[in-house]
Structures are given as C-alpha cells and as structure tokens.
Write a protein that holds these residues in place. Sequence first.
Motif, PDB file in Angstrom:
ATOM      1  N   VAL A 234      -8.019 -56.070  54.152  1.00 51.59           N
ATOM      2  CA  VAL A 234      -6.738 -55.669  54.729  1.00 51.59           C
ATOM      3  C   VAL A 234      -6.959 -55.015  56.085  1.00 51.59           C
ATOM      4  O   VAL A 234      -7.839 -54.153  56.236  1.00 51.59           O
ATOM      5  CB  VAL A 234      -5.992 -54.696  53.796  1.00 51.59           C
ATOM      6  CG1 VAL A 234      -4.685 -54.220  54.430  1.00 51.59           C
ATOM      7  CG2 VAL A 234      -5.712 -55.365  52.450  1.00 51.59           C
TER       8      VAL A 234
ATOM      9  N   ALA B 100      -1.844 -56.207  56.790  1.00 52.49           N
ATOM     10  CA  ALA B 100      -1.801 -57.468  56.055  1.00 52.49           C
ATOM     11  C   ALA B 100      -3.212 -57.836  55.622  1.00 52.49           C
ATOM     12  O   ALA B 100      -4.191 -57.364  56.202  1.00 52.49           O
ATOM     13  CB  ALA B 100      -1.222 -58.582  56.925  1.00 52.49           C
TER      14      ALA B 100
ATOM     15  N   ASP C  23      -2.278 -62.886  53.583  1.00 46.56           N
ATOM     16  CA  ASP C  23      -0.910 -62.655  54.056  1.00 46.56           C
ATOM     17  C   ASP C  23      -0.687 -63.287  55.428  1.00 46.56           C
ATOM     18  O   ASP C  23       0.350 -63.912  55.681  1.00 46.56           O
ATOM     19  CB  ASP C  23      -0.623 -61.151  54.169  1.00 46.56           C
ATOM     20  CG  ASP C  23      -0.656 -60.430  52.843  1.00 46.56           C
ATOM     21  OD1 ASP C  23      -0.336 -61.049  51.816  1.00 46.56           O
ATOM     22  OD2 ASP C  23      -1.026 -59.231  52.834  1.00 46.56           O
ATOM     23  N   LEU C  24      -1.667 -63.087  56.317  1.00 43.57           N
ATOM     24  CA  LEU C  24      -1.541 -63.625  57.674  1.00 43.57           C
ATOM     25  C   LEU C  24      -1.513 -65.145  57.652  1.00 43.57           C
ATOM     26  O   LEU C  24      -0.707 -65.776  58.353  1.00 43.57           O
ATOM     27  CB  LEU C  24      -2.684 -63.109  58.539  1.00 43.57           C
ATOM     28  CG  LEU C  24      -2.730 -63.605  59.996  1.00 43.57           C
ATOM     29  CD1 LEU C  24      -1.425 -63.311  60.728  1.00 43.57           C
ATOM     30  CD2 LEU C  24      -3.915 -62.974  60.733  1.00 43.57           C
TER      31      LEU C  24
ATOM     32  N   ARG D 280       4.271 -59.174  62.241  1.00 42.81           N
ATOM     33  CA  ARG D 280       5.046 -60.395  61.981  1.00 42.81           C
ATOM     34  C   ARG D 280       5.863 -60.812  63.207  1.00 42.81           C
ATOM     35  O   ARG D 280       5.966 -62.002  63.525  1.00 42.81           O
ATOM     36  CB  ARG D 280       5.964 -60.202  60.769  1.00 42.81           C
ATOM     37  CG  ARG D 280       5.208 -60.168  59.444  1.00 42.81           C
ATOM     38  CD  ARG D 280       6.155 -60.123  58.270  1.00 42.81           C
ATOM     39  NE  ARG D 280       5.444 -60.055  57.005  1.00 42.81           N
ATOM     40  CZ  ARG D 280       4.983 -61.109  56.334  1.00 42.81           C
ATOM     41  NH1 ARG D 280       5.191 -62.336  56.818  1.00 42.81           N
ATOM     42  NH2 ARG D 280       4.337 -60.960  55.189  1.00 42.81           N
TER      43      ARG D 280
END
Length: 283
Positions: free
Chosen positions: A171, A206, A210-211, A263
């Motif tokens: 992370v 993230a 997630d990315l 994001r």
Amino acid sequence: MTGAAGQLGRQVVRRGGGAAVGFGSTDLDITDPASIAATITGECVVINCAAHTAVDAAETDVENAERLNVLGPRLLAERCAEVGAQLVHVSTDYVFPGDARTPYEPSDPTGPRTVYGRTKLAGERAVLAALPGATVVRTAWVYTGVGTDFVATMLRLERERDTVTVVGDQVGSPTYAADLADGLLEAAGIVGALPPVVHATGGGSASWFDLARAVFEGVGADPERVRPCTSADFPRPAPRPAYSVLSPLSWAGSGLTPLRPWRDALAAALAARADDDGRSGGR
C-alpha cells in the motif's frame, strides 16, 4: 533541473515552461565536479531529479547506485553552497522500513531495507550536511502513464491479456508526475523557507491492485479482469515496502498546494494520454 530525461524531469521542464532549464545526463554529469561547476555558475534553484531508480538492479549494482544517489547529490549541494544557489532534492518512501500502520511523517524513524533506499537516505543526509538550507522532497509511486511505468504497463496488459494478476498487499500513494512537477516548482520558489524534509504524494492511498483496477476502469475496461495476489507470489530481488504511505501534513503545513487525490490525478493522466494518442494517431 537535473534528470531532464526521466519521467519526472520531463514533466518539470514541461510544466515550468521557459523558467525551467533541464539537463539530462549527457548535458550534466552530477558525479563530475567539473561538469557541475560548468553548469551551476551562480545563484539559482536546482531541482535534482537525477537518480539511480532501478530498485532491483541496485541490489547488485551498488557502486552506481551510490554514485548517483549519494555522491552526485552531495556534489550538487556543495556546489550550490559555493555559489549561493538553492537545492530541492527528490527522494523516496523507500527510506522507511515499510511496516507502519499510519502515514509516515518526515520525523519518523527511517530504516531502509534495500540498496536503493539506503543510498537515497545517505543522499538526503549528504545534501543537508553540505547545504543546510536545502529541502528534500520525498515522494512515491510516481507515474505518467507513458513508457514503462506501472500505469503504462497496466494499459498495455489490458490490451494484451484477458486477466492480469497484481499484488494487493503493498500500500502506498500513487503520484502523477505532472502534479509532483507542479509541486516541485512551487517548492523551488520558497525553498529557503521550507523545512529540511517534506513529503509530497498524490492524496490518499491504494494498493497496486487498487491502482490497476482503477486504470482498467478509467479506460472503460472491466476492473474484474484484475485479480489480486500477494507479494510472496512475486518475489523480487529488492523487497517492496508493505506500507509506505507518506503523510501530506508537512507539505500542506509549509503552505504548499496539496497534490490532487490519486483517483482524480489518474483520470487526468489517462485523459492526457488519450489526447496525446489522438494527436499522434495511435491508440
């Protein structure tokens, strides 16, 4: 600005317009005092983006990692001290051990676990010893979406594979190079008034998983095509930090503009890439 051929250096030159003069390694060898002396001749602000950033290769290429990450920054700082110049030096989350549970502050104990991290930490210390007025900017997970960085790789794999497996137990804070470049240019304007070390990354945190899913979603692909795995499934020569989120408090507390949430920045990066592809006639 050094490291002009790298992904971050190119963005600093681009975002700085005519005010930012970039030097690649063929123009300025940061490990050569003569080359530095011929380039830094008077009062200015140097943004040092040059570094040995091949994390795995550094484990066996220790000499070059030390030259670029320790010797070069020290020589730059010494020259800046000689001529009255200022220095903003870019560093990394890898100076920390990566076992925290809350975002790292600049004052938190360091403990690098790789050659890359150890040499970058030594470079930080060398810069601040030679030029106490310098500022070290630690960042992490930098991308443009072009070339071979993580986002660009996910875009390529989305086109080539039905599914992609990505590590989900590491992370950090994804950082769009264009946003970081803007931040470095802002910091360069007040470097003498900044703390010795500040942290600058995209907002939030993230995992790589997630990315990757966000990249797929951002180009209209099904994010379920991205599957999670563990770090143990993909051992690397240099261990990656499990948690290396950098706190934004030092940056904002110094009066600098916070970088966008990751994001939002990713959406901007994908849009910029699409615009560039449209102009070039490619995908």
